[in-house]
Design a protein around this motif. Sequence first.
Motif, PDB file in Angstrom:
ATOM      1  N   LEU A 148     -24.317  12.055   4.759  1.00 17.01           N
ATOM      2  CA  LEU A 148     -23.601  12.909   3.809  1.00 17.01           C
ATOM      3  C   LEU A 148     -24.557  13.942   3.204  1.00 17.01           C
ATOM      4  N   PRO A 149     -24.165  15.203   3.207  1.00 15.80           N
ATOM      5  CA  PRO A 149     -25.032  16.256   2.667  1.00 15.80           C
ATOM      6  C   PRO A 149     -24.873  16.417   1.149  1.00 15.80           C
ATOM      7  N   ASP A 150     -25.577  17.394   0.594  1.00 16.50           N
ATOM      8  CA  ASP A 150     -25.442  17.717  -0.833  1.00 16.50           C
ATOM      9  C   ASP A 150     -23.972  17.972  -1.175  1.00 16.50           C
ATOM     10  N   TYR A 151     -23.637  17.676  -2.404  1.00 17.23           N
ATOM     11  CA  TYR A 151     -22.301  17.922  -2.961  1.00 17.23           C
ATOM     12  C   TYR A 151     -21.218  17.047  -2.344  1.00 17.23           C
ATOM     13  N   THR A 152     -21.620  15.922  -1.750  1.00 16.81           N
ATOM     14  CA  THR A 152     -20.635  14.971  -1.227  1.00 16.81           C
ATOM     15  C   THR A 152     -21.008  13.559  -1.669  1.00 16.81           C
ATOM     16  N   TYR A 153     -20.024  12.684  -1.724  1.00 20.36           N
ATOM     17  CA  TYR A 153     -20.293  11.273  -2.075  1.00 20.36           C
ATOM     18  C   TYR A 153     -19.141  10.406  -1.575  1.00 20.36           C
ATOM     19  N   PRO A 154     -19.436   9.133  -1.260  1.00 18.17           N
ATOM     20  CA  PRO A 154     -18.357   8.239  -0.841  1.00 18.17           C
ATOM     21  C   PRO A 154     -17.491   7.840  -2.029  1.00 18.17           C
ATOM     22  N   VAL A 155     -16.165   7.970  -1.877  1.00 14.38           N
ATOM     23  CA  VAL A 155     -15.258   7.566  -2.955  1.00 14.38           C
ATOM     24  C   VAL A 155     -14.685   6.178  -2.650  1.00 14.38           C
ATOM     25  N   PHE A 156     -14.142   6.028  -1.439  1.00 15.07           N
ATOM     26  CA  PHE A 156     -13.634   4.724  -0.987  1.00 15.07           C
ATOM     27  C   PHE A 156     -13.459   4.811   0.524  1.00 15.07           C
ATOM     28  N   GLY A 157     -13.227   3.668   1.123  1.00 14.04           N
ATOM     29  CA  GLY A 157     -12.875   3.646   2.540  1.00 14.04           C
ATOM     30  C   GLY A 157     -11.497   3.044   2.703  1.00 14.04           C
ATOM     31  N   ILE A 158     -10.932   3.203   3.882  1.00 17.65           N
ATOM     32  CA  ILE A 158      -9.698   2.473   4.219  1.00 17.65           C
ATOM     33  C   ILE A 158      -9.897   1.820   5.580  1.00 17.65           C
ATOM     34  N   ALA A 159      -9.750   0.504   5.613  1.00 20.35           N
ATOM     35  CA  ALA A 159      -9.781  -0.232   6.874  1.00 20.35           C
ATOM     36  C   ALA A 159      -8.347  -0.313   7.386  1.00 20.35           C
ATOM     37  N   LEU A 160      -8.131   0.116   8.618  1.00 17.57           N
ATOM     38  CA  LEU A 160      -6.780   0.138   9.202  1.00 17.57           C
ATOM     39  C   LEU A 160      -6.736  -0.669  10.485  1.00 17.57           C
ATOM     40  N   GLY A 161      -5.604  -1.240  10.782  1.00 17.44           N
ATOM     41  CA  GLY A 161      -5.446  -1.942  12.055  1.00 17.44           C
ATOM     42  C   GLY A 161      -4.070  -2.556  12.174  1.00 17.44           C
ATOM     43  N   VAL A 162      -3.891  -3.314  13.243  1.00 15.28           N
ATOM     44  CA  VAL A 162      -2.638  -4.047  13.440  1.00 15.28           C
ATOM     45  C   VAL A 162      -2.754  -5.350  12.633  1.00 15.28           C
ATOM     46  N   PRO A 163      -1.844  -5.581  11.683  1.00 15.29           N
ATOM     47  CA  PRO A 163      -1.976  -6.728  10.776  1.00 15.29           C
ATOM     48  C   PRO A 163      -2.031  -8.067  11.497  1.00 15.29           C
ATOM     49  N   ASN A 164      -2.930  -8.919  11.010  1.00 16.56           N
ATOM     50  CA  ASN A 164      -3.011 -10.291  11.509  1.00 16.56           C
ATOM     51  C   ASN A 164      -2.823 -11.273  10.358  1.00 16.56           C
ATOM     52  N   GLN A 165      -2.189 -10.801   9.288  1.00 18.68           N
ATOM     53  CA  GLN A 165      -1.881 -11.664   8.142  1.00 18.68           C
ATOM     54  C   GLN A 165      -0.714 -11.039   7.393  1.00 18.68           C
ATOM     55  N   GLN A 166      -0.039 -11.861   6.629  1.00 20.38           N
ATOM     56  CA  GLN A 166       1.071 -11.346   5.834  1.00 20.38           C
ATOM     57  C   GLN A 166       1.072 -12.022   4.472  1.00 20.38           C
ATOM     58  N   HIS A 167       1.178 -11.229   3.421  1.00 24.01           N
ATOM     59  CA  HIS A 167       1.237 -11.781   2.072  1.00 24.01           C
ATOM     60  C   HIS A 167       2.547 -11.376   1.426  1.00 24.01           C
ATOM     61  N   ASP A 168       2.925 -12.124   0.383  1.00 23.04           N
ATOM     62  CA  ASP A 168       4.028 -11.644  -0.446  1.00 23.04           C
ATOM     63  C   ASP A 168       3.547 -10.411  -1.206  1.00 23.04           C
ATOM     64  N   VAL A 169       4.491  -9.570  -1.544  1.00 21.67           N
ATOM     65  CA  VAL A 169       4.168  -8.393  -2.358  1.00 21.67           C
ATOM     66  C   VAL A 169       3.608  -8.874  -3.702  1.00 21.67           C
ATOM     67  N   LYS A 170       2.520  -8.242  -4.122  1.00 25.11           N
ATOM     68  CA  LYS A 170       1.862  -8.671  -5.371  1.00 25.11           C
ATOM     69  C   LYS A 170       2.643  -8.111  -6.572  1.00 25.11           C
ATOM     70  N   PRO A 171       3.020  -8.969  -7.525  1.00 26.69           N
ATOM     71  CA  PRO A 171       3.806  -8.458  -8.659  1.00 26.69           C
ATOM     72  C   PRO A 171       2.992  -7.506  -9.532  1.00 26.69           C
ATOM     73  N   ARG A 172       3.610  -6.430  -9.925  1.00 29.97           N
ATOM     74  CA  ARG A 172       2.977  -5.449 -10.808  1.00 29.97           C
ATOM     75  C   ARG A 172       3.294  -5.785 -12.260  1.00 29.97           C
ATOM     76  N   LEU A 173       2.609  -5.092 -13.158  1.00 28.44           N
ATOM     77  CA  LEU A 173       2.933  -5.195 -14.582  1.00 28.44           C
ATOM     78  C   LEU A 173       4.390  -4.791 -14.778  1.00 28.44           C
ATOM     79  N   PRO A 174       5.052  -5.342 -15.804  1.00 29.05           N
ATOM     80  CA  PRO A 174       6.415  -4.879 -16.084  1.00 29.05           C
ATOM     81  C   PRO A 174       6.415  -3.363 -16.292  1.00 29.05           C
ATOM     82  N   LEU A 175       7.442  -2.716 -15.781  1.00 30.04           N
ATOM     83  CA  LEU A 175       7.489  -1.242 -15.830  1.00 30.04           C
ATOM     84  C   LEU A 175       7.332  -0.709 -17.260  1.00 30.04           C
ATOM     85  N   ASN A 176       7.954  -1.405 -18.217  1.00 26.67           N
ATOM     86  CA  ASN A 176       7.898  -0.886 -19.599  1.00 26.67           C
ATOM     87  C   ASN A 176       6.538  -1.085 -20.264  1.00 26.67           C
ATOM     88  N   GLN A 177       5.595  -1.727 -19.544  1.00 29.88           N
ATOM     89  CA  GLN A 177       4.222  -1.795 -20.074  1.00 29.88           C
ATOM     90  C   GLN A 177       3.324  -0.736 -19.435  1.00 29.88           C
TER      91      GLN A 177
END
Length: 237
Positions: A148-177
């Motif tokens: 990476l040259p000047d004026y750049t920096y890593p923010v995050f990565g994303i790992a992508l692929g064909v899923p080999n696991q499945q989870h339930d959707v993670k509950p979020r905070l109540p909308l009104n909070q």
Amino acid sequence: MTETIKLMKAHTSVRRFKEQEIPQADLDEILTAAQMASSWKNFQSYSVILVRSQEKKDALYELVPQEAIRQSAAFLLFVGDLNRAEKGASLHTDTFQPQGVEGLLITSVDAALAGQNTLLAAESLGYGGVIIGLVRYKSEEVAALFNLPDYTYPVFGIALGVPNQQHDVKPRLPLNQVVFEEEYQEQPVEAILDYDQVQADYAGARATTSWSQRLAEQFGQAEPSSTRKNLEQKKLF
Ligand SMILES: Cc1cc2nc3c(=O)[nH]c(=O)nc-3n(C[C@H](O)[C@H](O)[C@H](O)COP(=O)(O)O)c2cc1C
């Protein structure tokens, strides 16, 4: 409910992948969809490094030991990027002053919006993925690994692929909070305790620490220094 909303509400991070490639045509679709995210003044102040070689993924895994990285079919490093801005600005002025909070917010928000588009587009094609923010904890080493040259920096990565696991959707905070009418409404600590319980019920036996304990671990100590050091080296802070 639209198909798009259905997809968004079904999101879960995927951290284990099958040994299956993502065809180039799908990657092209995902990344051109990602690029359509809005950006500050259309500056598009981010870049993406597409990592497909196992060698490079393994080298990154050595620095950031997240299994999703080495199992991924494609790892995308999202880079906050004012390098192009410097070149564009230099056509018109001798001064370039990207250092400071605004530059960081502009680049990280642009990268985040493109990143979320990436994940959604990938999910719409049946792939899964996870955002890897831990690359920041090794900012200097990651910057070196990807040249990476000047004026750049890593923010995050994303790992992508064909899923080999499945989870339930993670509950979020109540909308009104999270969404307030007309003005901010500070929440009582009971609201936090309630969400601790929601998270504990969701995680079940997998739970090791509570949601608020994780907040304490994150914010009860000074931030890790690698991000700031790297930003200084790259002339952004
Ligand atoms: C900026 C950011 C950084 C993240 N970094 C990591 C990470 O380094 N490792 C990881 O396993 N998950 C990471 N995640 C995924 C979150 O843990 C996940 O999105 C959150 O727990 C909600 O779960 P869900 O995506 O399954 O709904 C990150 C998410 C975001 C938005």
